[in-house]
Write an enzyme that holds these catalytic residues in place. Sequence first.
Site, PDB file in Angstrom:
ATOM      1  N   HIS A 139      32.951  34.918  50.552  1.00 35.69           N
ATOM      2  CA  HIS A 139      34.288  35.565  50.242  1.00 35.69           C
ATOM      3  C   HIS A 139      33.926  36.419  49.105  1.00 35.69           C
ATOM      4  CE1 HIS A 139      36.933  34.105  53.524  1.00 35.69           C
ATOM      5  NE2 HIS A 139      36.056  32.892  53.407  1.00 35.69           N
ATOM      6  N   ASN A 151      36.347  38.118  53.792  1.00 35.40           N
ATOM      7  CA  ASN A 151      34.924  37.545  53.824  1.00 35.40           C
ATOM      8  C   ASN A 151      33.969  38.950  53.364  1.00 35.40           C
ATOM      9  OD1 ASN A 151      36.157  36.238  56.162  1.00 35.40           O
ATOM     10  ND2 ASN A 151      34.529  34.874  55.562  1.00 35.40           N
ATOM     11  N   HIS A 176      28.362  31.174  53.224  1.00 37.15           N
ATOM     12  CA  HIS A 176      29.640  31.768  53.638  1.00 37.15           C
ATOM     13  C   HIS A 176      30.533  32.221  52.352  1.00 37.15           C
ATOM     14  CE1 HIS A 176      33.324  31.643  56.725  1.00 37.15           C
ATOM     15  NE2 HIS A 176      33.962  31.719  55.337  1.00 37.15           N
ATOM     16  N   CYS A 208      41.738  32.763  53.769  1.00 40.58           N
ATOM     17  CA  CYS A 208      42.193  31.534  54.372  1.00 40.58           C
ATOM     18  C   CYS A 208      43.467  31.295  53.762  1.00 40.58           C
ATOM     19  CB  CYS A 208      41.360  30.442  53.649  1.00 40.58           C
ATOM     20  SG  CYS A 208      41.734  28.717  54.465  1.00 40.58           S
ATOM     21  N   ARG A 249      37.685  35.212  63.928  1.00 37.05           N
ATOM     22  CA  ARG A 249      38.605  34.038  63.340  1.00 37.05           C
ATOM     23  C   ARG A 249      38.907  34.078  61.923  1.00 37.05           C
ATOM     24  NH1 ARG A 249      38.168  30.502  59.594  1.00 37.05           N
ATOM     25  NH2 ARG A 249      35.869  30.380  59.797  1.00 37.05           N
ATOM     26  N   ASP A 250      37.875  33.926  61.051  1.00 37.31           N
ATOM     27  CA  ASP A 250      38.215  34.094  59.801  1.00 37.31           C
ATOM     28  C   ASP A 250      38.832  35.471  59.332  1.00 37.31           C
ATOM     29  OD1 ASP A 250      38.218  33.175  57.112  1.00 37.31           O
ATOM     30  OD2 ASP A 250      36.201  32.827  56.844  1.00 37.31           O
TER      31      ASP A 250
HETATM   32  P1  HMG Z   1      48.744  17.949  62.019  1.00 36.47           P
HETATM   33  O1  HMG Z   1      50.073  18.065  62.044  1.00 36.47           O
HETATM   34  O2  HMG Z   1      48.335  16.803  60.762  1.00 36.47           O
HETATM   35  O3  HMG Z   1      48.335  16.842  63.378  1.00 36.47           O
HETATM   36  O4  HMG Z   1      47.870  19.029  61.805  1.00 36.47           O
HETATM   37  P2  HMG Z   1      49.161  15.902  64.038  1.00 36.47           P
HETATM   38  O5  HMG Z   1      47.971  15.035  64.567  1.00 36.47           O
HETATM   39  O6  HMG Z   1      49.805  14.982  63.244  1.00 36.47           O
HETATM   40  O7  HMG Z   1      49.934  16.343  65.446  1.00 36.47           O
HETATM   41  C1  HMG Z   1      50.892  17.231  64.943  1.00 36.47           C
HETATM   42  C2  HMG Z   1      51.312  18.119  66.131  1.00 36.47           C
HETATM   43  O8  HMG Z   1      50.096  19.192  66.001  1.00 36.47           O
HETATM   44  C3  HMG Z   1      51.327  17.575  67.542  1.00 36.47           C
HETATM   45  O9  HMG Z   1      52.122  18.284  68.352  1.00 36.47           O
HETATM   46  C4  HMG Z   1      49.935  17.698  67.981  1.00 36.47           C
HETATM   47  O10 HMG Z   1      49.631  17.766  69.487  1.00 36.47           O
HETATM   48  C5  HMG Z   1      49.495  19.111  67.293  1.00 36.47           C
HETATM   49  P3  HMG Z   1      53.649  17.844  68.546  1.00 36.47           P
HETATM   50  O11 HMG Z   1      53.540  16.361  69.289  1.00 36.47           O
HETATM   51  O12 HMG Z   1      54.373  17.797  67.244  1.00 36.47           O
HETATM   52  O13 HMG Z   1      54.062  18.855  69.642  1.00 36.47           O
HETATM   53  N1  HMG Z   1      48.016  19.372  67.057  1.00 36.47           N
HETATM   54  C6  HMG Z   1      47.370  20.370  67.615  1.00 36.47           C
HETATM   55  N2  HMG Z   1      47.926  21.310  68.262  1.00 36.47           N
HETATM   56  C7  HMG Z   1      46.950  22.406  68.616  1.00 36.47           C
HETATM   57  N3  HMG Z   1      45.500  22.209  68.269  1.00 36.47           N
HETATM   58  C8  HMG Z   1      45.154  21.171  67.796  1.00 36.47           C
HETATM   59  C9  HMG Z   1      46.003  20.327  67.323  1.00 36.47           C
HETATM   60  N4  HMG Z   1      45.963  19.059  66.574  1.00 36.47           N
HETATM   61  C10 HMG Z   1      47.250  18.504  66.530  1.00 36.47           C
HETATM   62  N5  HMG Z   1      44.016  21.058  67.188  1.00 36.47           N
HETATM   63  C11 HMG Z   1      45.712  19.860  62.136  1.00 36.47           C
HETATM   64  C12 HMG Z   1      46.441  18.734  61.839  1.00 36.47           C
HETATM   65  C13 HMG Z   1      44.200  20.005  61.681  1.00 36.47           C
HETATM   66  C14 HMG Z   1      45.983  20.557  63.568  1.00 36.47           C
HETATM   67  C15 HMG Z   1      46.397  21.320  61.397  1.00 36.47           C
HETATM   68  O14 HMG Z   1      45.988  20.852  60.049  1.00 36.47           O
HETATM   69  C16 HMG Z   1      45.906  22.675  61.576  1.00 36.47           C
HETATM   70  O15 HMG Z   1      45.962  23.085  62.839  1.00 36.47           O
HETATM   71  N6  HMG Z   1      45.288  23.137  60.424  1.00 36.47           N
HETATM   72  C17 HMG Z   1      44.828  24.619  60.441  1.00 36.47           C
HETATM   73  C18 HMG Z   1      43.372  24.600  59.852  1.00 36.47           C
HETATM   74  C19 HMG Z   1      43.010  25.984  59.765  1.00 36.47           C
HETATM   75  O16 HMG Z   1      42.778  26.545  60.564  1.00 36.47           O
HETATM   76  N7  HMG Z   1      42.676  26.664  58.594  1.00 36.47           N
HETATM   77  C20 HMG Z   1      41.954  27.904  58.534  1.00 36.47           C
HETATM   78  C21 HMG Z   1      40.301  27.651  58.872  1.00 36.47           C
HETATM   79  S1  HMG Z   1      39.345  27.001  57.631  1.00 36.47           S
HETATM   80  C22 HMG Z   1      38.911  28.170  56.880  1.00 36.47           C
HETATM   81  O17 HMG Z   1      38.976  29.361  56.825  1.00 36.47           O
HETATM   82  C23 HMG Z   1      37.728  28.011  55.798  1.00 36.47           C
HETATM   83  C24 HMG Z   1      36.302  28.392  56.455  1.00 36.47           C
HETATM   84  O18 HMG Z   1      36.316  29.894  56.773  1.00 36.47           O
HETATM   85  C25 HMG Z   1      35.036  28.262  55.753  1.00 36.47           C
HETATM   86  C26 HMG Z   1      35.455  28.737  53.935  1.00 36.47           C
HETATM   87  O19 HMG Z   1      35.827  29.984  53.860  1.00 36.47           O
HETATM   88  O20 HMG Z   1      35.245  27.983  53.248  1.00 36.47           O
HETATM   89  C27 HMG Z   1      35.785  27.988  57.733  1.00 36.47           C
HETATM   90 MG    MG Z   2      36.112  31.554  55.294  1.00 36.48          MG
END
Ligand code: HMG
Ligand code: MG
Length: 309
Positions: free
Chosen positions: A214, A254, A212, A245, A13-14
Amino acid sequence: MSEKIKIFEVGARDGLQNEKKTLDQPTRIELIKKLTDAGLRRIEIGAFVSPKWIPQMEGSLEVTKEVIKMQAEGALPKDAQFSCLVPNVRGMEDALKSGIHEVAIFGACSETFSKKNINCSVAESFIRFRQVMEMAKYHKIRVRGYLSTAFGCPYEGRVAESRVTRLVRAMIKMGVYEVSVGDTIGVATPKQVESMIKKIKRVAPLSKVAMHFHDTRGTSLANVYASLRMGIKTFDSSVGGLGGCPYAKGASGNLATEDLVYLIKGMGYGSPASIEKMIAIKKWMEEKLGRELPSKVGKAGPWLVEDNG
Ligand code: HMG
Ligand code: MG
């Protein structure tokens, strides 16, 4: 028997979410299988997020369904725990369709990162998490929590420890079984890590806290050492040091799982993961991604560390 350190493998995933090359679903499933063959038992396998935001995680529903099916048929170990990221109700609906038994909510300690990563404020994100928690509780699904930018934010700089501890407490109160405290952009140093864990200990049992790291600035293993001395027993890592990210400029991979395993085994702790097998997976991933991965042990080999699994 030596005391075991728990590893939460986030490579599928990450790791993959920040690669230029998007892997197809069979390759992602093969990676997950190889990780279980290497002895890992807590594995993040995807993210139910928007493919417009993170195209590399598109197809997480199909990947998860297949993994859960393989586990039910005995093709994957029964005791392996798989998890996926879930940001909101829409993501949780996919989680329920997939048949997975664990999900992870992911929030941030800084406002700008929260907005850039999940398009809402920290307060709004907690409202969404509460909805996810309710669904999870009803369907008996375990929930893990992430808190990003705990040691520094790419947009806001330093983050106050008090902010982190308040959010750790809030997540645990909400019912997550573990909070993973993230150094998203790899800025932490051991002194900062010690100080942070000391403060976290006042608000949460350390058995419910994972770190966690990086490795952006090469401090991740030093930070693991500091965390171990402070009583942390769970670490997130990714095979080969894959990862980053997309919404944290400068974030690199990571902490590499094989580097982590080398350190903890060398310190006399146990770990079920095989260094040799992790190195083989790293090499296989390099072929699939067409780039060299950064892990140190992956390059140099395991040397004389005993297998005290
Ligand atoms: P948004 O655009 O604000 O959502 O995204 P919305 O509610 O306004 O909806 C817009 C459209 O997105 C709609 O579709 C929804 O159905 C769809 P449309 O009507 O336009 O066709 N939608 C979705 N589709 C699929 N799955 C969903 C979903 N929700 C709404 N769950 C959202 C908000 C959170 C979805 C968006 O900002 C997003 O997907 N962000 C991705 C964040 C991400 O994955 N980041 C990387 C992971 S975090 C990380 O790496 C850190 C970590 O490792 C720890 C660290 O290192 O610190 C964990
Ligand atoms: Mg991370």
